[in-house]
Design an enzyme around this catalytic site. Sequence first.
Site, PDB file in Angstrom:
ATOM      1  N   THR A   1      -2.094 -38.300  10.967  1.00 23.06           N
ATOM      2  CA  THR A   1      -2.428 -37.182  11.839  1.00 23.06           C
ATOM      3  C   THR A   1      -3.597 -37.514  12.757  1.00 23.06           C
ATOM      4  O   THR A   1      -3.706 -36.965  13.856  1.00 23.06           O
ATOM      5  CB  THR A   1      -2.753 -35.922  11.003  1.00 23.06           C
ATOM      6  OG1 THR A   1      -1.748 -35.753  10.009  1.00 23.06           O
ATOM      7  CG2 THR A   1      -2.770 -34.686  11.871  1.00 23.06           C
TER       8      THR A   1
ATOM      9  N   LYS B   1      -6.783 -31.902   6.570  1.00 28.11           N
ATOM     10  CA  LYS B   1      -6.735 -33.113   7.414  1.00 28.11           C
ATOM     11  C   LYS B   1      -6.541 -32.752   8.880  1.00 28.11           C
ATOM     12  O   LYS B   1      -6.909 -33.523   9.779  1.00 28.11           O
ATOM     13  CB  LYS B   1      -5.645 -34.067   6.928  1.00 28.11           C
ATOM     14  CG  LYS B   1      -4.245 -33.466   6.796  1.00 28.11           C
ATOM     15  CD  LYS B   1      -3.432 -33.493   8.053  1.00 28.11           C
ATOM     16  CE  LYS B   1      -2.102 -32.786   7.865  1.00 28.11           C
ATOM     17  NZ  LYS B   1      -1.269 -32.784   9.069  1.00 28.11           N
TER      18      LYS B   1
END
Length: 330
Positions: free
Chosen positions: A245, A188
Amino acid sequence: MKIAVIGSGSWGCAIAILLANKGNTVYLWSWQQSETDRLSADRENKEVLPGAHFPDNIVCTHDMGNCTDGAALVVTVVPSPATRSTARELSGHIADGQILMNLSKGLEESTLMRLSQVYAQEIPQAKIAVMSGPSHAEEVSQGLPTTNVIASDDPKTAEFIQNIFMDRVFRVYTGDDVTGVELGGALKNVIALCSGISDGMGYGDNTRAALMTRGIAEIKRLGVAMGAKPETFAGLSGIGDLIVTCTSVHSRNHRAGILLGQGKSLDEALAEVHMVVEGVNTARAAYKLSKKYGVSMPITEEAYKVLFEGKNPHDAVNDLMTRSKSQEHS
């Protein structure tokens, strides 16, 4: 109980504070004596986590043996490039059956191994677990609620750690898909870099949402090819960690991406962020893994070209948007 935290960056300090606030005695290890001295004097890490005060039951130390001796749990939180060297140093201080949980999110570029595999290779006597999920250090250190998932091949190990961490601000689930949890947490960061580049170029919410959606799709493709469960990527260590994120002001990967999108070089962006940006190292490893397993990862491939081959981000976006037609779930 006594808990050892190996690594005193922002996430290591936040975890130490979380565990100390639950009444545990936490030994926080730093790789340099000078940093141990600074943390002991300041009772906070002013450089990377300012304002997060250490409770009295956090002991700062550079002595790894003193840190781990008799610890019910050893938590490792070091940058991914330092994983193997730290594991080798740690190995002689881990007893048979001692529980080690890794919180770092990345891959070892030279071997393409997951970080838990590195620890298992270097410290075979330990019981290994990993934890991941939406958990920026800044918010965890403030006691803001979030949830994570712990994965281990041994259910009893996962449940033991779950009992240590569970409280009203930090809810923890357990699972057995170590591969999926680690890959979601590592990959990610690459998509978060791309999200930042998109924002830095002035693109909008639609673009970011599209990147995240197609990003988790290619993460899942690689994960399944490597033996992970597809449903893991719809959970906390997959889409949960990806969302935070790619969107949070606390995300160093997103911040670095913004600077790249604004035209700064990789070296300039990393210098300005002034913290480890795991997505950069992971982009290399993820690109190599996509080739090794024959998995289509177009966003990751374009990120690799922007980061390491000097490709213009505008050209990367154009190439992504004009690829051959396909169905969504392919």
